[in-house]
Design a protein around this motif. Structure first.
Motif, mmCIF file in Angstrom:
data_model
loop_
_atom_site.group_PDB
_atom_site.id
_atom_site.type_symbol
_atom_site.label_atom_id
_atom_site.label_comp_id
_atom_site.label_asym_id
_atom_site.label_seq_id
_atom_site.Cartn_x
_atom_site.Cartn_y
_atom_site.Cartn_z
ATOM 1 N N PRO A 71 0.874 -1.254 0.070
ATOM 2 C CA PRO A 71 0.573 -0.374 0.183
ATOM 3 C C PRO A 71 0.979 0.882 0.208
ATOM 4 O O PRO A 71 0.525 2.483 -0.556
ATOM 5 N N HIS A 72 1.948 1.517 0.989
ATOM 6 C CA HIS A 72 2.895 2.497 0.372
ATOM 7 C C HIS A 72 3.537 2.946 -0.722
ATOM 8 O O HIS A 72 3.677 3.713 -1.384
ATOM 9 N N GLU A 73 3.780 1.553 -1.377
ATOM 10 C CA GLU A 73 4.283 2.824 -2.759
ATOM 11 C C GLU A 73 3.235 2.562 -3.672
ATOM 12 O O GLU A 73 3.666 3.297 -4.632
ATOM 13 N N LEU A 74 2.344 3.184 -3.119
ATOM 14 C CA LEU A 74 0.633 3.333 -4.202
ATOM 15 C C LEU A 74 0.937 4.645 -3.979
ATOM 16 O O LEU A 74 1.265 5.137 -2.945
ATOM 17 N N SER A 75 0.309 5.285 -4.888
ATOM 18 C CA SER A 75 0.515 7.229 -5.136
ATOM 19 C C SER A 75 -0.312 7.472 -4.078
ATOM 20 O O SER A 75 -1.629 6.820 -3.970
ATOM 21 N N ILE B 168 -4.399 8.037 -5.375
ATOM 22 C CA ILE B 168 -5.402 7.266 -5.495
ATOM 23 C C ILE B 168 -4.968 6.025 -4.954
ATOM 24 O O ILE B 168 -6.132 4.881 -4.404
ATOM 25 N N ARG B 169 -4.178 5.999 -3.978
ATOM 26 C CA ARG B 169 -3.809 4.892 -2.512
ATOM 27 C C ARG B 169 -5.503 4.393 -2.037
ATOM 28 O O ARG B 169 -6.244 2.986 -1.919
ATOM 29 N N ASP B 170 -5.988 5.148 -1.274
ATOM 30 C CA ASP B 170 -7.475 5.378 -0.673
ATOM 31 C C ASP B 170 -8.149 5.221 -1.861
ATOM 32 O O ASP B 170 -9.221 3.354 -1.045
ATOM 33 N N ARG B 171 -8.651 4.950 -2.850
ATOM 34 C CA ARG B 171 -9.605 3.867 -4.035
ATOM 35 C C ARG B 171 -9.253 2.562 -4.203
ATOM 36 O O ARG B 171 -9.934 2.108 -4.184
#
Length: 74
Positions: free
Chosen positions: A52-56, A59-62
């Motif tokens: 999850p920490h690698e996602l922007s 957009i992470r929450d979505r």
């Protein structure tokens, strides 16, 4: 060895897996083996394996909310 605490697949791109590990446990190079095993299981050439920490942050929450949960360890 790091244990997976949560595994999700992002529905918009079924080749994207989001993996969370137990706190303070990192897989090191074993993440490559995990990526290969998931690719084989899902019949894909290569799974895009991310934490999850690698996602922007934009957009992470979505992405996490829309991802299909495959595994959750208590």
């Amino acid at each position: 060895m790091a244990r997976i605490s949560r595994l999700q697949v992002y529905r918009a791109r079924l080749r994207t897996a989001i993996v969370e590990f137990e706190p303070r446990k990192t897989p090191g190079f074993a993440i490559v083996t995990l990526q290969q095993a998931l690719s084989t299981l899902m019949s894909c050439r290569t799974i895009d394996l991310r934490t999850p920490h690698e996602l922007s942050r934009y957009i992470r929450d979505r992405v996490i909310a829309e991802a299909l949960v495959l595994c959750v360890q208590p």
